[in-house]
Design a protein around this motif. Structure first.
Motif: not given
Ligand code: SF4
Ligand code: SF4
Length: 547
Positions: A420, A423, A459
């Motif tokens: 992921c 962010c 996010c």
């Molecule tokens: S903070 Fe949010 S966007 Fe970043 S890796 Fe974790 S779940 Fe994904």
């Protein structure tokens, strides 16, 4: 019976894998017939109101329903794709003739290549009274709510804590339905920790090492008896408890829909890590029958992002074989897609998939980097309860308290290694890093962070918060993500909760960012007594407070 129609490529199934496969092949000049048994395209995407994880390249941070709109738009614009809706494939025979029921007529097709993207079906669970009205599969609950706008019940007990179970619970809460508890037989939560944490913040109990014994009710579900399980999965006597609910939702896994493949005598084998019987296939998604490919859940249960990439690989492989365009360019694109898939599967959450694939003799031609297969932090408490441990939190907070004096800073409450990156990609100041691997845990560089709050809305796990400790002499401000209705008003007093959904204090709404950019994940600034800035992680708008 009509005469036989020749096709270049028949794609069976209009879900994320099928749509991606059709587009990948059609973009290289292949004439594609895309058949879907329902009257609309989309498969499971049509119910996915949440944002997707994964890499930004593969739509991470975008809601499933919006990904679907983009894919359908591309399909509709592509002159090489013919869409056959309400068309059920009934048979596939040894000479590759396919029969499709459409408009009450049986039609015969002879495709040069076929891609099966038929998806999966839900598993069921054996327990006393499991035939009572009010017992649903998770897919049915999502269809009722998100496709037809019908609430299934008022108070639901969820069985299963995989990503689907957790996501459906969150959607139930968004729809105003109470979730009595989530019951999970395994000793740890099956889905991503960020999904579990946001439910805990909303006050939903997650009971790992528990199972359902029976449903209670005469005409319909009125409750359920659950009990604890020991480390050998045996019931612990005397731990039965009655949970009141008016529906029980089962989310206990999916199994690939391989019936048509079996009809064509495609070789299959049982791989528990991939959900059941799966077709043997090579790294280009081709099965034991030449020119017959698979993609998505039918080839093994995985996330929608992986299904879309598999669709691309299958579609591109067909395009390469038929060879209307530059084979080198197609080969390059296939390699890119394979690398993307390998990256997605290279962390700890991909371990099960990797094990399953290895049983099919597949590792995509390269060895996975096993150092990314270990969790960087001990998250056992988090995965048991949905609540991070003190140790986990300490790891993400500034090492020196005085960093909080510099002004607002972002805190990432994302502790698990899984693919992921929204962010990281969202921060205009490059203040969030995963150290070059999408599976790493994101860390905030507090020197670079300006506290702008952009990452809070971006996010998909709702795991980013901004803390302004010294907002005033006595108060702090926490910017929190908020996806519920009604939205709070500026100046409104709201109830503020901690990571376990326990009431902490009242807070005052001082700012709401809720425009197009936030895409329905508002970033709400709440002023609270200073002593709670490290605990306050959720709020609820008081009923009756709202005009
Ligand atoms: S903070 Fe949010 S966007 Fe970043 S890796 Fe974790 S779940 Fe994904
Ligand atoms: S608050 Fe702004 S600057 Fe800080 S990490 Fe988030 S997006 Fe970057």
């Amino acid at each position: 019976m009509s005469k036989i129609q020749n096709l270049e490529l028949l794609v069976v199934g209009g879900g994320p894998a099928g749509l991606s496969a059709a587009l990948a092949a059609a973009n290289y000049g292949i004439k594609v017939s895309l058949t879907e048994e329902r009257e609309f395209l989309g498969g499971q995407l049509i119910k996915q109101t949440h944002r997707f994880f994964g890499s930004e390249k593969e739509y991470a941070g975008t809601r499933g329903i919006d990904i679907l709109k983009k894919l359908i738009d591309e399909v509709n614009k592509n002159n090489n794709i013919e869409v056959l809706l309400s068309s059920r494939v009934l048979g596939i025979y040894e000479d590759n003739i396919v029969t499709i029921l459409n408009d009450h007529k049986m039609k015969k097709y002879y495709p040069q290549s076929i891609i099966f993207a038929t998806g999966a079906s839900e598993k069921f669970l054996a327990f006393e009274n499991n035939d009572l009205p009010g017992i649903f599969g998770a897919g049915a609950v999502q269809t009722l709510m998100n496709v037809y706008g019908v609430l299934p019940a008022t108070n639901v007990l969820m069985i299963g804590s995989g990503n689907i179970g957790l996501i459906v619970c969150y959607q139930l809460l968004q729809a105003g339905v109470k979730v009595a508890a989530i019951v999970e037989a395994a000793p740890k939560i099956g889905g991503y920790s960020v999904h579990a944490s946001k439910l805990r913040r909303l006050g939903v109990p997650i009971l790992t090492s528990h199972t359902i014994k029976k449903a209670i009710g005469k005409e319909k579900v009125e409750g359920a008896v659950i009990c604890e399980l020991d480390s050998n999965w045996n019931e612990v006597k005397g731990t039965e408890q009655l949970i009141k609910c008016d529906a029980i939702c089962l989310s206990v896994g999916l199994t690939p829909l391989v019936d048509l493949l079996k009809q064509r005598k495609v070789k299959t084998t049982y791989v528990s890590e991939l959900g059941g019987y799966v077709p043997l296939r090579d790294e280009n998604m081709e099965t034991s029958i030449k020119n017959l490919f698979v993609a998505g859940d039918v080839s093994g249960i995985e996330e929608a992002t992986a299904a879309m990439i598999e669709g691309q690989i299958a579609g591109l492989s067909v395009a390469k074989r038929i060879g209307k365009n530059s084979k080198d360019e197609i080969e390059e694109r296939i390699e890119e897609a394979k690398n993307e898939l390998e990256l997605l599967r290279s962390g700890p959450v991909g371990k099960k998939i990797r094990k399953g694939l290895s049983k099919l003799g597949l590792n995509h031609g390269k060895n996975y980097n096993e150092k990314f297969s270990e969790e960087a932090l001990d998250i056992s408490h988090l995965m048991k309860t949905g609540v991070p441990s003190e140790e986990n939190l300490k790891n993400k907070l500034p090492s020196e308290e005085k960093v909080f004096d510099k002004g607002p800073i972002a805190i990432s409450e994302c502790f698990q290694r899984f693919p992921c990156d929204p962010c990281v990609k969202s921060c205009p100041f490059n203040a969030i890093s995963e150290n070059g691997n999408i599976n790493n845990i994101p860390y905030v560089d507090f020197e670079k962070c300006t506290g702008c709050g952009i990452c809070v809305s971006k996010c998909p796990g709702l795991a980013m918060f901004v803390i302004h400790k010294n907002f005033s002499e006595t108060t702090s401000v926490v910017i929190m993500p908020y996806e519920f209705l009604p939205r709070p008003h500026k100046g409104e007093i709201v109830k503020v909760f901690d990571r376990e959904g326990k009431y902490l204090c009242d807070g005052k709404v001082i700012r709401i960012l809720d425009g197009k950019f936030q895409d329905k994940t508002a970033a709400v600034s709440i002023e609270i007594p200073k002593e709670y800035y490290l605990q306050a992680r959720n709020f609820k708008v008081e009923e009756g407070n709202h005009g």
